[in-house]
Design an enzyme around this catalytic site. Structure first.
Site, PDB file in Angstrom:
ATOM      1  N   ALA A  82      -1.352  -2.120   3.659  1.00 49.17           N
ATOM      2  CA  ALA A  82      -2.523  -1.907   2.786  1.00 49.17           C
ATOM      3  C   ALA A  82      -3.767  -2.576   3.331  1.00 49.17           C
ATOM      4  CB  ALA A  82      -2.232  -2.458   1.388  1.00 49.17           C
ATOM      5  N   TYR A 119     -14.027  -2.674  20.320  1.00 45.69           N
ATOM      6  CA  TYR A 119     -15.434  -2.489  19.946  1.00 45.69           C
ATOM      7  C   TYR A 119     -16.281  -3.703  20.296  1.00 45.69           C
ATOM      8  CZ  TYR A 119     -13.933   1.707  17.665  1.00 45.69           C
ATOM      9  OH  TYR A 119     -13.430   2.955  17.445  1.00 45.69           O
ATOM     10  N   ILE A 132      -0.055   6.286   5.884  1.00 43.18           N
ATOM     11  CA  ILE A 132       0.873   5.742   6.886  1.00 43.18           C
ATOM     12  C   ILE A 132       2.084   5.129   6.185  1.00 43.18           C
ATOM     13  CG2 ILE A 132       1.131   3.955   8.662  1.00 43.18           C
ATOM     14  CD1 ILE A 132      -1.923   4.374   9.246  1.00 43.18           C
ATOM     15  N   GLY A 188       0.829  -1.213   0.000  1.00 38.13           N
ATOM     16  CA  GLY A 188       0.000   0.000   0.000  1.00 38.13           C
ATOM     17  C   GLY A 188       0.855   1.250   0.000  1.00 38.13           C
ATOM     18  N   LYS A 246     -11.031  -5.069   9.988  1.00 37.93           N
ATOM     19  CA  LYS A 246      -9.720  -5.067  10.668  1.00 37.93           C
ATOM     20  C   LYS A 246      -9.625  -6.224  11.666  1.00 37.93           C
ATOM     21  CE  LYS A 246      -6.904  -2.570   9.896  1.00 37.93           C
ATOM     22  NZ  LYS A 246      -5.947  -2.738   8.763  1.00 37.93           N
TER      23      LYS A 246
HETATM   24  P1  NAP Z   1      -4.847   5.061   3.216  1.00 39.73           P
HETATM   25  O1  NAP Z   1      -4.018   6.251   2.963  1.00 39.73           O
HETATM   26  O2  NAP Z   1      -6.230   5.015   2.658  1.00 39.73           O
HETATM   27  O3  NAP Z   1      -4.038   3.773   2.776  1.00 39.73           O
HETATM   28  C1  NAP Z   1      -4.652   2.564   2.453  1.00 39.73           C
HETATM   29  C2  NAP Z   1      -3.750   1.852   1.470  1.00 39.73           C
HETATM   30  O4  NAP Z   1      -4.307   0.552   1.182  1.00 39.73           O
HETATM   31  C3  NAP Z   1      -3.647   2.588   0.125  1.00 39.73           C
HETATM   32  O5  NAP Z   1      -2.338   2.495  -0.330  1.00 39.73           O
HETATM   33  C4  NAP Z   1      -4.598   1.795  -0.764  1.00 39.73           C
HETATM   34  O6  NAP Z   1      -4.266   1.838  -2.132  1.00 39.73           O
HETATM   35  C5  NAP Z   1      -4.341   0.391  -0.214  1.00 39.73           C
HETATM   36  N1  NAP Z   1      -5.423  -0.506  -0.638  1.00 39.73           N
HETATM   37  C6  NAP Z   1      -6.729  -0.453  -0.321  1.00 39.73           C
HETATM   38  N2  NAP Z   1      -7.387  -1.441  -0.945  1.00 39.73           N
HETATM   39  C7  NAP Z   1      -6.471  -2.126  -1.697  1.00 39.73           C
HETATM   40  C8  NAP Z   1      -6.523  -3.244  -2.571  1.00 39.73           C
HETATM   41  N3  NAP Z   1      -7.664  -3.894  -2.828  1.00 39.73           N
HETATM   42  N4  NAP Z   1      -5.357  -3.672  -3.136  1.00 39.73           N
HETATM   43  C9  NAP Z   1      -4.197  -3.038  -2.889  1.00 39.73           C
HETATM   44  N5  NAP Z   1      -4.087  -1.973  -2.071  1.00 39.73           N
HETATM   45  C10 NAP Z   1      -5.206  -1.524  -1.487  1.00 39.73           C
HETATM   46  O7  NAP Z   1      -5.049   4.854   4.778  1.00 39.73           O
HETATM   47  P2  NAP Z   1      -3.988   4.735   5.959  1.00 39.73           P
HETATM   48  O8  NAP Z   1      -4.543   5.507   7.084  1.00 39.73           O
HETATM   49  O9  NAP Z   1      -2.614   5.015   5.498  1.00 39.73           O
HETATM   50  O10 NAP Z   1      -4.172   3.198   6.341  1.00 39.73           O
HETATM   51  C11 NAP Z   1      -3.129   2.270   6.258  1.00 39.73           C
HETATM   52  C12 NAP Z   1      -3.406   1.136   7.207  1.00 39.73           C
HETATM   53  O11 NAP Z   1      -3.509   1.631   8.530  1.00 39.73           O
HETATM   54  C13 NAP Z   1      -4.714   0.397   6.933  1.00 39.73           C
HETATM   55  O12 NAP Z   1      -4.493  -0.971   7.189  1.00 39.73           O
HETATM   56  C14 NAP Z   1      -5.660   0.978   7.981  1.00 39.73           C
HETATM   57  O13 NAP Z   1      -6.705   0.078   8.322  1.00 39.73           O
HETATM   58  C15 NAP Z   1      -4.683   1.150   9.138  1.00 39.73           C
HETATM   59  N6  NAP Z   1      -5.102   2.097  10.166  1.00 39.73           N
HETATM   60  C16 NAP Z   1      -5.311   3.417   9.865  1.00 39.73           C
HETATM   61  C17 NAP Z   1      -5.700   4.298  10.878  1.00 39.73           C
HETATM   62  C18 NAP Z   1      -5.919   5.762  10.615  1.00 39.73           C
HETATM   63  O14 NAP Z   1      -6.454   6.458  11.482  1.00 39.73           O
HETATM   64  N7  NAP Z   1      -5.483   6.304   9.476  1.00 39.73           N
HETATM   65  C19 NAP Z   1      -5.895   3.822  12.179  1.00 39.73           C
HETATM   66  C20 NAP Z   1      -5.690   2.455  12.439  1.00 39.73           C
HETATM   67  C21 NAP Z   1      -5.284   1.614  11.427  1.00 39.73           C
HETATM   68  P3  NAP Z   1      -4.891   2.973  -3.122  1.00 39.73           P
HETATM   69  O15 NAP Z   1      -4.064   4.208  -2.866  1.00 39.73           O
HETATM   70  O16 NAP Z   1      -4.699   2.377  -4.456  1.00 39.73           O
HETATM   71  O17 NAP Z   1      -6.321   3.125  -2.713  1.00 39.73           O
END
Ligand code: NAP
Length: 338
Positions: A80, A127, A14, A9, A157
């Site tokens: 990702a 949750y 992140i 991803g 998740k």
């Molecule tokens: P983000 O910027 O939306 O990043 C998500 C990433 O996953 C993007 O690179 C996206 O690719 C990729 N992705 C989604 N669906 C995919 C698929 N089918 N195949 C390949 N890649 C895919 O969000 P983020 O906040 O950085 O999140 C990263 C991780 O942290 C996730 O696992 C999320 O659940 C976890 N997390 C985030 C938070 C928060 O508050 N931000 C908190 C807890 C956990 P595209 O760019 O192509 O869409």
């Protein structure tokens, strides 16, 4: 340390901070993105030396590209997973989250990876039940996905982390595994392609948030979260650990007050009033997005990050600084006009 690490991803919020940090600390990074057409844009935002970062096309839902992306990697950060702002059907999130984690594990094992770090979430912890020790949620807590009102994202998740741990128990011998479980991630943005978690600060600043519903989050800074991932990748002797990554839980109204106090005129559109619970419930009846927060009204889901502090010497910065840095970067980049 150093060597080659895969970050999945690579276009994500992140992952971007993690890639930068890994390169800074001597690693060469393989990064997956869904479509290589985005490579120039993602590279430009990251600004790391070209020879230290390679991109591979791979989707969470297909096998193509994963073997090439893993080749030569000793470590994997599987970041990702879908994190959409809009409400989506359960399976549309659960399938890529769970199958993607299992796919990444399978290809990692085949490639001889030594340490696999999964980016999970406090969504998989806090949750559908009360905390086991009656106070803060800890790594011993697991979200109950069968409880009423659990969102598709929270399910995705939890199910993905459970599936990954079950897979490791059966097939993982020889590969170490741990998860990082962050709370809401804030901090500066690298580009206009930022995570759903940033949108709340964006909406406070641009005036589109009419007031504050009584909801809150634990906050973790994206720069510190990258450091937590790095330590989970590099620290010897970890296997099976969960690391909650969070600072203090705060109601979003408090976040708004911090912005007003520290940004002055730039925070003039940040609302001042609270939205009564009954109004949120009413709007939630016909607005799916608002409907998702109804069950959160007045809930405190404070988590305990002391395990990461004890084992990895990790702590996130003051949440007020993270909120202000989020806002400043959205303004500086012209993403929000104040
Ligand atoms: P983000 O910027 O939306 O990043 C998500 C990433 O996953 C993007 O690179 C996206 O690719 C990729 N992705 C989604 N669906 C995919 C698929 N089918 N195949 C390949 N890649 C895919 O969000 P983020 O906040 O950085 O999140 C990263 C991780 O942290 C996730 O696992 C999320 O659940 C976890 N997390 C985030 C938070 C928060 O508050 N931000 C908190 C807890 C956990 P595209 O760019 O192509 O869409």
């Amino acid at each position: 340390m150093g060597g080659t690490v895969l970050v999945t991803g690579g276009s994500g919020y992140i992952a971007g901070f993690l890639i930068r940090l890994l390169v800074e600390r001597g690693w060469t990074v393989n990064a997956t993105i869904r479509n290589l057409a985005r490579e120039p844009e993602v590279r430009a935002a990251l600004g790391v030396p070209a020879e230290r970062l390679r991109f591979f096309a791979a989707d969470l839902e297909r096998d193509d590209g994963w073997a090439a992306a893993m080749a030569g990697c000793t470590h994997v950060a599987h970041v990702a997973s879908p994190f959409p702002a809009a409400k989506m059907p359960d399976e549309a999130l659960i399938r890529p989250a769970r199958d993607g984690a299992l796919r990444a594990l399978r290809f990692a094992k085949e490639a001889g990876v030594k340490r696999f770090v999964l980016t999970s979430s406090v969504a998989a912890v806090a949750y559908g039940h009360e905390p086991l020790d009656g106070g803060l949620y800890t790594e011993a807590d697991w979200t109950d996905v069968t409880a009423p009102g659990i969102s598709a994202y929270v399910k995705s998740k939890t199910i993905a982390e459970r599936a990954a741990r079950d897979w490791m128990a059966e097939n993982g011998a020889g590969m170490e595994f741990c998860s990082v479980n962050p709370a809401a991630v804030l901090g500066p943005v690298m580009s206009a392609d930022f995570s759903t978690s940033i949108q709340l600060v964006q909406r406070m600043l641009d005036g589109s948030l009419p007031g504050f519903p009584r909801i809150g989050f634990g906050v973790v800074d994206v720069r510190d979260l990258a450091e937590l991932h790095l330590r989970a990748l590099e620290t010897p002797g970890l296997d099976g650990e969960r690391f909650i990554g969070s600072g203090r839980f705060m109601m979003i109204e408090e976040g708004g007050a911090i912005l007003r106090a520290r940004l002055g005129e730039k925070a003039r559109k940040v609302p001042k009033r609270r939205i009564p619970d009954f109004v949120v419930r009413l709007i939630g009846l016909f607005d799916g997005g608002v409907g998702q927060i109804v069950g959160e009204l007045g809930r405190v889901r404070a988590t305990d990050a002391s395990h990461a502090e004890r084992v990895l010497g990790w702590k996130t910065r003051d949440e007020g600084d993270s909120i202000v840095d989020t806002a400043e970067s959205l303004i500086e980049r012209g993403i929000v006009k104040v």
